[in-house]
Design an enzyme around this catalytic site. Structure first.
Site, mmCIF file in Angstrom:
data_model
loop_
_atom_site.group_PDB
_atom_site.id
_atom_site.type_symbol
_atom_site.label_atom_id
_atom_site.label_comp_id
_atom_site.label_asym_id
_atom_site.label_seq_id
_atom_site.Cartn_x
_atom_site.Cartn_y
_atom_site.Cartn_z
ATOM 1 N N ASP A 89 -14.880 2.906 7.785
ATOM 2 C CA ASP A 89 -13.868 3.875 7.337
ATOM 3 C C ASP A 89 -14.464 4.847 6.324
ATOM 4 O O ASP A 89 -14.184 6.053 6.372
ATOM 5 C CB ASP A 89 -12.668 3.153 6.725
ATOM 6 C CG ASP A 89 -11.688 4.155 6.139
ATOM 7 O OD1 ASP A 89 -11.197 4.991 6.920
ATOM 8 O OD2 ASP A 89 -11.464 4.151 4.915
ATOM 9 N N LYS A 142 -8.561 -1.177 6.072
ATOM 10 C CA LYS A 142 -8.837 -1.718 4.739
ATOM 11 C C LYS A 142 -7.851 -2.836 4.407
ATOM 12 O O LYS A 142 -8.207 -3.836 3.805
ATOM 13 C CB LYS A 142 -8.766 -0.587 3.710
ATOM 14 C CG LYS A 142 -9.911 0.411 3.887
ATOM 15 C CD LYS A 142 -9.751 1.676 3.073
ATOM 16 C CE LYS A 142 -8.788 2.655 3.649
ATOM 17 N NZ LYS A 142 -8.870 4.030 3.213
ATOM 18 N N HIS A 201 0.849 -1.192 0.000
ATOM 19 C CA HIS A 201 0.000 0.000 0.000
ATOM 20 C C HIS A 201 0.883 1.241 0.000
ATOM 21 O O HIS A 201 1.854 1.326 0.749
ATOM 22 C CB HIS A 201 -0.884 0.011 1.253
ATOM 23 C CG HIS A 201 -1.746 1.240 1.329
ATOM 24 N ND1 HIS A 201 -2.912 1.362 0.592
ATOM 25 C CD2 HIS A 201 -1.605 2.403 2.009
ATOM 26 C CE1 HIS A 201 -3.449 2.541 0.833
ATOM 27 N NE2 HIS A 201 -2.678 3.199 1.687
ATOM 28 N N SER A 237 -7.477 4.151 9.453
ATOM 29 C CA SER A 237 -8.187 4.174 8.177
ATOM 30 C C SER A 237 -7.468 3.288 7.146
ATOM 31 O O SER A 237 -8.072 2.412 6.524
ATOM 32 C CB SER A 237 -8.262 5.633 7.703
ATOM 33 O OG SER A 237 -8.628 5.709 6.361
ATOM 34 N N ARG A 292 -14.648 13.050 8.619
ATOM 35 C CA ARG A 292 -13.357 13.707 8.919
ATOM 36 C C ARG A 292 -13.068 14.803 7.906
ATOM 37 O O ARG A 292 -12.543 15.862 8.241
ATOM 38 C CB ARG A 292 -12.228 12.664 8.914
ATOM 39 C CG ARG A 292 -12.252 11.750 10.128
ATOM 40 C CD ARG A 292 -11.344 10.545 9.919
ATOM 41 N NE ARG A 292 -9.965 10.919 9.681
ATOM 42 C CZ ARG A 292 -9.084 10.189 8.977
ATOM 43 N NH1 ARG A 292 -9.444 9.038 8.446
ATOM 44 N NH2 ARG A 292 -7.859 10.608 8.798
#
Ligand code: URA
Length: 435
Positions: free
Chosen positions: A161, A187, A82, A183, A168
């Site tokens: 999320d 995932k 990621h 967050s 947010r």
């Protein structure tokens, strides 16, 4: 349990229990806790922080708020990667095929681009015919068949999320390390990989503008992984300048293909080989990083990694011949040079300004759901350290809509800095955390 007590507790800087965090995440996702109370708690977390245990509990509760993918039926160590998002960041298109071609299954769900940062799903969708929306069963089948699948996240992966991020975004509570870490990691935990390599970007084009903040975020995410029983490591990497030369979806696919064929820009090739080596190390393909660097490099130079990308493109319904012949990818009808106003050594290219210019040319989205032009974007012809004379071409702009050009040109006006001497070279890999 009452939400007001939980808000009060965090307002005083006290740690929340697993039960309190679960009550909040479950209740908010189910629509039983109103936005005003959730926003108050988010602000209290922003101001008071969360310790490692609380952050991991928040992440676990968010990951469990929707579907989770079970990869256990696929033999071997399943790996994922990621990136926290950058400009010209096409590393997944190179790194994942390298790792998968070394025999390690890569099961990746990617997001779409928003604002000045791009998304891997959009880049992949510039390949004719390629789909990124699949059921969990088909996702597993592609990983099993091709060794690598890269699809978009279904809306029921970590729905907590999605709802929290939207809140947010409008309550000035995005810039909190525990909230960002929870967050991202919720995932990643929900999508099931055994090991996860994080590329945490630091610099003008990144979420984290300083190396110090990027290291703090990386440490928090690695800690969440440890507590959740996953093997997680992070590379903190430089995002002051765009990665490589291409910014924009099809343009980035072309550059990724060039890199897989051994003809990529130095900075992109270096970071991709390093990320791939650490993914291989985490997954146990070699006992030390040098061995894994060798494996990654062989996969690239032998052409196996390029073949792997072709195989995945085909498995996802795409025309793999467009990788061998990139003229089949979308191309913009208008290509316009952007000239240097002055001469000297290029000392800096502002990544955020380049990302903004690409967005204005049609390559990105101002708001989630906006349509994008896969052919649009820009190609940089000079990188920091290069010498240019006034009037030479710094960038080529690609667009399908000439009315978009003036705003993009304006965004680039102050993106380039020049000096009389070359800049000190900044390392691409700034830190390694969790190895
Ligand atoms: N990316 C995410 O997925 N979440 C954040 O909070 C910030 C960046």
């Amino acid at each position: 349990m009452r939400m007001t007590d939980i808000i009060e507790k965090k307002k005083k800087g006290l740690a929340l229990t697993w039960e309190e965090i679960g009550f909040f995440v479950g209740g908010f996702t189910a629509g039983e806790i109103p936005d005003c109370q959730a926003a108050a708690l988010l602000m209290a977390i922003c101001l008071r922080g969360m310790d490692g245990r609380e952050t991991a509990d928040l992440t676990t509760a968010m990951a469990a708020s929707g579907d989770t993918i079970d990869l256990s039926g696929i033999p071997g160590v399943k790996v994922d990667k990621h990136s926290t998002g950058g400009v010209g960041d096409k590393t997944s298109l190179v790194v994942c095929p390298i790792v998968a071609s070394c025999g390690m299954p890569v099961a990746k769900m990617s997001g779409r681009g928003l604002g000045h940062t791009g998304g891997t799903a959009d880049k992949l969708e510039s390949i004719p015919g390629l789909k990124t929306t699949f059921s969990p069963e088909d996702f597993l089948e592609i990983v099993r068949m091709a060794g690598y699948a890269n699809i978009t996240q279904s809306s029921n992966i970590a729905p907590a999320d999605k709802k929290l991020y939207a809140l947010r975004d409008v309550t000035a509570t995005v810039d909190s390390i525990p909230l960002i870490a929870a967050s991202v990691m919720s995932k990643k935990l929900a999508t099931g990989a055994d090991t996860i390599l994080l590329d945490v970007k630091a610099g003008s084009g990144a979420f984290m503008k300083t190396e110090e903040d990027a290291i703090a975020l990386a440490r928090t995410m690695v800690d969440i992984g440890d507590r959740a029983g996953r093997r997680v490591a992070a590379l903190v990497t430089n995002m002051d300048s765009p990665l490589g030369g291409a910014v924009g979806n099809a343009l980035e696919v072309i550059e990724a293909v060039e890199t897989l064929r051994g003809r990529g820009p130095d900075d992109l090739t270096e970071i991709c080989l390093e990320l791939a080596a650490y993914m291989l190390l985490l997954g146990g393909a070699g006992s030390d990083i040098e061995t894994c660097r060798g494996l990654a490099s062989d996969a690239l130079t032998s052409g196996r990694a390029f073949e792997k990308l072709c195989c995945t493109v085909q498995a996802q319904g795409g025309d793999a011949s467009a990788l061998a012949d990139t003229a089949k990818l979308p191309a913009a009808p208008l290509t316009v040079p952007f000239y240097a106003q002055t001469g000297g050594f290029l000392t800096r290219i502002d990544a955020e300004a380049c990302g903004r210019a690409a967005l204005l040319l049609g390559a990105g989205r101002e708001c989630a759901g906006d349509r994008i032009d896969h052919a649009a974007g820009l190609v940089l012809h000079v990188k920091p350290g290069g010498f240019v004379t006034a009037g030479s071409v710094l960038v080529t702009l690609h667009t399908s809509d000439k009315t978009r050009l003036p705003a993009a040109q304006e965004a680039l006006q102050s993106a380039f800095s020049f000096g009389e001497t070359p800049p000190v070279r900044r390392e691409i890999i700034l830190s390694v955390i969790g190895v």
